[in-house]
Enzyme design. Sequence first.
Site, PDB file in Angstrom:
ATOM      1  N   LYS A  83       0.851  -1.193   0.000  1.00  0.00           N
ATOM      2  CA  LYS A  83       0.000   0.000   0.000  1.00  0.00           C
ATOM      3  C   LYS A  83       0.882   1.237   0.000  1.00  0.00           C
ATOM      4  O   LYS A  83       1.765   1.396   0.847  1.00  0.00           O
ATOM      5  CB  LYS A  83      -0.845   0.021   1.269  1.00  0.00           C
ATOM      6  CG  LYS A  83      -2.254  -0.453   1.076  1.00  0.00           C
ATOM      7  CD  LYS A  83      -3.002  -0.203   2.366  1.00  0.00           C
ATOM      8  CE  LYS A  83      -4.460  -0.429   2.184  1.00  0.00           C
ATOM      9  NZ  LYS A  83      -5.172  -0.226   3.452  1.00  0.00           N
TER      10      LYS A  83
HETATM   11  C1  E4P Z   1      -8.497   0.047   3.518  1.00  0.00           C
HETATM   12  O1  E4P Z   1      -7.617  -0.225   2.771  1.00  0.00           O
HETATM   13  C2  E4P Z   1      -8.355   1.003   4.641  1.00  0.00           C
HETATM   14  O2  E4P Z   1      -7.335   0.521   5.452  1.00  0.00           O
HETATM   15  C3  E4P Z   1      -9.591   1.110   5.472  1.00  0.00           C
HETATM   16  O3  E4P Z   1     -10.711   0.717   4.737  1.00  0.00           O
HETATM   17  C4  E4P Z   1      -9.765   2.435   6.150  1.00  0.00           C
HETATM   18  O4  E4P Z   1     -10.997   2.440   6.805  1.00  0.00           O
HETATM   19  P1  E4P Z   1     -11.401   3.497   7.913  1.00  0.00           P
HETATM   20  O5  E4P Z   1     -11.784   4.756   7.250  1.00  0.00           O
HETATM   21  O6  E4P Z   1     -12.586   2.851   8.604  1.00  0.00           O
HETATM   22  O7  E4P Z   1     -10.221   3.649   8.835  1.00  0.00           O
END
Ligand code: E4P
Length: 218
Positions: A83
């Site tokens: 990521k």
């Molecule tokens: C996904 O890749 C993210 O880590 C995640 O969906 C973030 O979600 P949040 O906004 O609930 O922290």
Amino acid sequence: MKFFIDTANLEQIKEMQALGIIDGVTTNPTLLAKEGAEPIEQLRKICQVVDGPVSGEVIGLTTEEMINEARELSKIAPNIVVKIPFTKNGIKAVKILEPEGIKTNVTLVFSQNQVLIAAKAGASYISPFIGRLMDNGQNEIDMLWESMEILNAYDFKSELIVASIRNTRHVIESAKMGAHIATIPFNVLEKMFKHPNTDQGLEAFLKDWEKLQGELKK
Ligand code: E4P
């Protein structure tokens, strides 16, 4: 549509994996911090449980730092996806990592323009955070529709991961527009299984069946 689970918790991953509905996992620094374990070791354990893509995020902010971290993360397992936060440095890193065979997931994406740029950079995955858009009072569903329109209009290889999902409706809306993947938190996956009529219906069927057995014995 593929379902990823948005957690770094091994028990949650194993529970949903056992149901045969999980195609991959996404983590982020916050989710890994919640587990309190050494992040690389935790990612290694997750990769042992799940065959599909498992996303782990870089922490560095320069292109060089991101590339070095990505190369280290990619050694954990063949199914690791790195990521990369959506920044100019991040986009430069994607352009270098993808040709090396390191799959990237561009994260912290909040606009259609960012989707288009990440797709042009050749990211394997792009993660718009729709729940956080909703929290800001923005129309998260329109953003997704337009993002899918953009990806479908060209021959981009990127797959859209609908991220920051807050509720079961978000999953339905993602499926309606043909989003490639939804990364869903454990509590939302649980809710997707539940309907009161299913429970009531099952209870009534079993009660009637028992009643019949009693009558047949008479
Ligand atoms: C996904 O890749 C993210 O880590 C995640 O969906 C973030 O979600 P949040 O906004 O609930 O922290």
